[in-house]
Each structure stands twice: as C-alpha cells, then as structure tokens.
Design a protein around this motif. Structure first.
Motif, mmCIF file in Angstrom:
data_model
loop_
_atom_site.group_PDB
_atom_site.id
_atom_site.type_symbol
_atom_site.label_atom_id
_atom_site.label_comp_id
_atom_site.label_asym_id
_atom_site.label_seq_id
_atom_site.Cartn_x
_atom_site.Cartn_y
_atom_site.Cartn_z
ATOM 1 N N GLU A 1 -3.011 -38.938 -4.129
ATOM 2 C CA GLU A 1 -1.967 -38.207 -3.395
ATOM 3 C C GLU A 1 -1.907 -38.672 -1.944
ATOM 4 N N LEU A 2 -3.072 -38.879 -1.338
ATOM 5 C CA LEU A 2 -3.112 -39.302 0.054
ATOM 6 C C LEU A 2 -2.445 -40.656 0.238
ATOM 7 N N GLN A 3 -2.730 -41.589 -0.664
ATOM 8 C CA GLN A 3 -2.169 -42.924 -0.551
ATOM 9 C C GLN A 3 -0.659 -42.936 -0.780
ATOM 10 N N GLU A 4 -0.129 -41.945 -1.473
ATOM 11 C CA GLU A 4 1.308 -41.864 -1.732
ATOM 12 C C GLU A 4 2.055 -40.961 -0.761
ATOM 13 N N THR A 5 1.334 -40.315 0.130
ATOM 14 C CA THR A 5 1.952 -39.360 1.056
ATOM 15 C C THR A 5 2.431 -40.059 2.320
ATOM 16 N N PHE B 1 -3.323 -31.541 5.628
ATOM 17 C CA PHE B 1 -4.538 -30.836 5.237
ATOM 18 C C PHE B 1 -5.168 -31.553 4.064
ATOM 19 N N LEU B 2 -6.423 -31.950 4.214
ATOM 20 C CA LEU B 2 -7.168 -32.577 3.131
ATOM 21 C C LEU B 2 -8.000 -31.491 2.462
ATOM 22 N N THR B 3 -7.858 -31.354 1.136
ATOM 23 C CA THR B 3 -8.577 -30.317 0.399
ATOM 24 C C THR B 3 -9.257 -30.934 -0.817
ATOM 25 N N GLU B 4 -9.889 -30.090 -1.608
ATOM 26 C CA GLU B 4 -10.501 -30.465 -2.885
ATOM 27 C C GLU B 4 -11.372 -31.710 -2.756
ATOM 28 N N GLU B 5 -11.066 -32.740 -3.531
ATOM 29 C CA GLU B 5 -11.854 -33.979 -3.587
ATOM 30 C C GLU B 5 -12.013 -34.621 -2.211
ATOM 31 N N LEU B 6 -10.958 -34.587 -1.395
ATOM 32 C CA LEU B 6 -10.991 -35.255 -0.087
ATOM 33 C C LEU B 6 -11.806 -34.485 0.958
ATOM 34 N N ALA B 7 -12.116 -33.226 0.670
ATOM 35 C CA ALA B 7 -12.845 -32.412 1.642
ATOM 36 C C ALA B 7 -14.314 -32.223 1.262
ATOM 37 N N LYS B 8 -14.778 -32.938 0.256
ATOM 38 C CA LYS B 8 -16.169 -32.789 -0.169
ATOM 39 C C LYS B 8 -17.155 -33.358 0.842
ATOM 40 N N CYS C 1 -3.183 -43.099 4.427
ATOM 41 C CA CYS C 1 -1.883 -42.685 3.916
ATOM 42 C C CYS C 1 -0.808 -43.575 4.549
ATOM 43 N N LYS C 2 0.379 -43.528 3.960
ATOM 44 C CA LYS C 2 1.459 -44.404 4.443
ATOM 45 C C LYS C 2 2.156 -43.792 5.650
ATOM 46 N N PHE C 3 2.659 -44.668 6.459
ATOM 47 C CA PHE C 3 3.525 -44.281 7.562
ATOM 48 C C PHE C 3 4.837 -45.035 7.374
ATOM 49 N N GLY D 1 5.229 -28.943 13.304
ATOM 50 C CA GLY D 1 5.397 -29.983 12.306
ATOM 51 C C GLY D 1 5.380 -29.414 10.909
ATOM 52 N N ASN D 2 5.861 -30.209 9.970
ATOM 53 C CA ASN D 2 5.799 -29.830 8.571
ATOM 54 C C ASN D 2 4.383 -30.036 8.064
ATOM 55 N N VAL D 3 3.972 -29.201 7.120
ATOM 56 C CA VAL D 3 2.624 -29.253 6.583
ATOM 57 C C VAL D 3 2.634 -29.952 5.229
ATOM 58 N N ARG D 4 1.641 -30.812 5.004
ATOM 59 C CA ARG D 4 1.415 -31.428 3.696
ATOM 60 C C ARG D 4 -0.027 -31.133 3.312
#
Length: 129
Positions: free
Chosen positions: A86-90, A98-105, A126-128, A76-79
C-alpha cells in the motif's frame, strides 16, 4: 536481573542524562570483565518532545512525533497505510500519512539517515507526483 532492568529501562536518547547513565553502566560492566575503555566525547543536538497534536472536527489528539520528523503546522488530507505494498502505491505528496499494522511494528529509519539505513527500509518509499 530485576535491578539491571530497572537501571536500563529509562528514556536514553543520545545526548540526554539517561544516555549518560547507560554509557556509564556499560563502561563499568566492560571494565569489570577486564576490558579497557576509551571514551571519545562529542557534542550532539538533543531532541526535546514538544506539544504535538492533531485536530479534526473540533477533537484534539496528542501524538508522539518522531525525533527525525520535520515540524509541521498546517492542514492536509489523511492517508492510512497498513503494509509495504500500500505504501509503495500511495501518492504521498501533500498528505498526512499514518503508518499502521505491519509498517508500525518497528521504527523505520528516515530516508538517507546517515548512520543506519538498511536496504529493507529503502523499499518503504512511497510515490510522489
């Protein structure tokens, strides 16, 4: 205090031997302080971490999968997403996210997790398509 930290700084997923050790420690501490403890045993599934990895361009990377994630074997493609906006718009359909930074705290509870699903985690969808 160091002795207590050594006793509790162990892996203790529900249903494992480490969890039983922690429960017994808590029971003894409460009883020592005059509380009566009633324990109701129950059976539960125990998650065992297998060999999880990602491969790309002939490179392999071990990963720690969440015990609540469904298994996946495929391509699969990676995001990569760093924050809630960003998550809500992805578009999350057919991607490896991959959840990083703020989302991985802190750990995010899985969608509709029956035991604990706080409102602030419900906004992390996130959107589907």
């Amino acid at each position: 205090m160091l002795e207590l930290l050594e006793q509790i700084a162990i892996p203790r997923a529900v249903g494992t031997e480490g969890n039983k050790v922690i429960i017994e420690l808590q029971k003894r501490m409460f009883e020592k302080n005059g509380y009566t403890i009633t324990s109701l045993p129950f059976s539960c599934k125990v998650w065992n971490n297998g060999n999880s990895r990602m491969e790309w361009n002939e490179k392999k990377q071990s990963i720690m999968a969440s015990p609540y994630s469904k298994g996946f074997c495929g391509e699969g493609n990676v995001r990569i997403v760093e924050n809630l906006e960003e998550l809500q718009e992805t578009d999350c359909e057919d991607v490896i996210l991959f959840l990083t930074e703020e989302l991985a705290k802190e750990p995010l509870q899985p969608k509709d997790y029956p035991f604990y699903y706080p409102d602030e985690h419900k906004s992390c969808m996130c959107k589907f398509r």
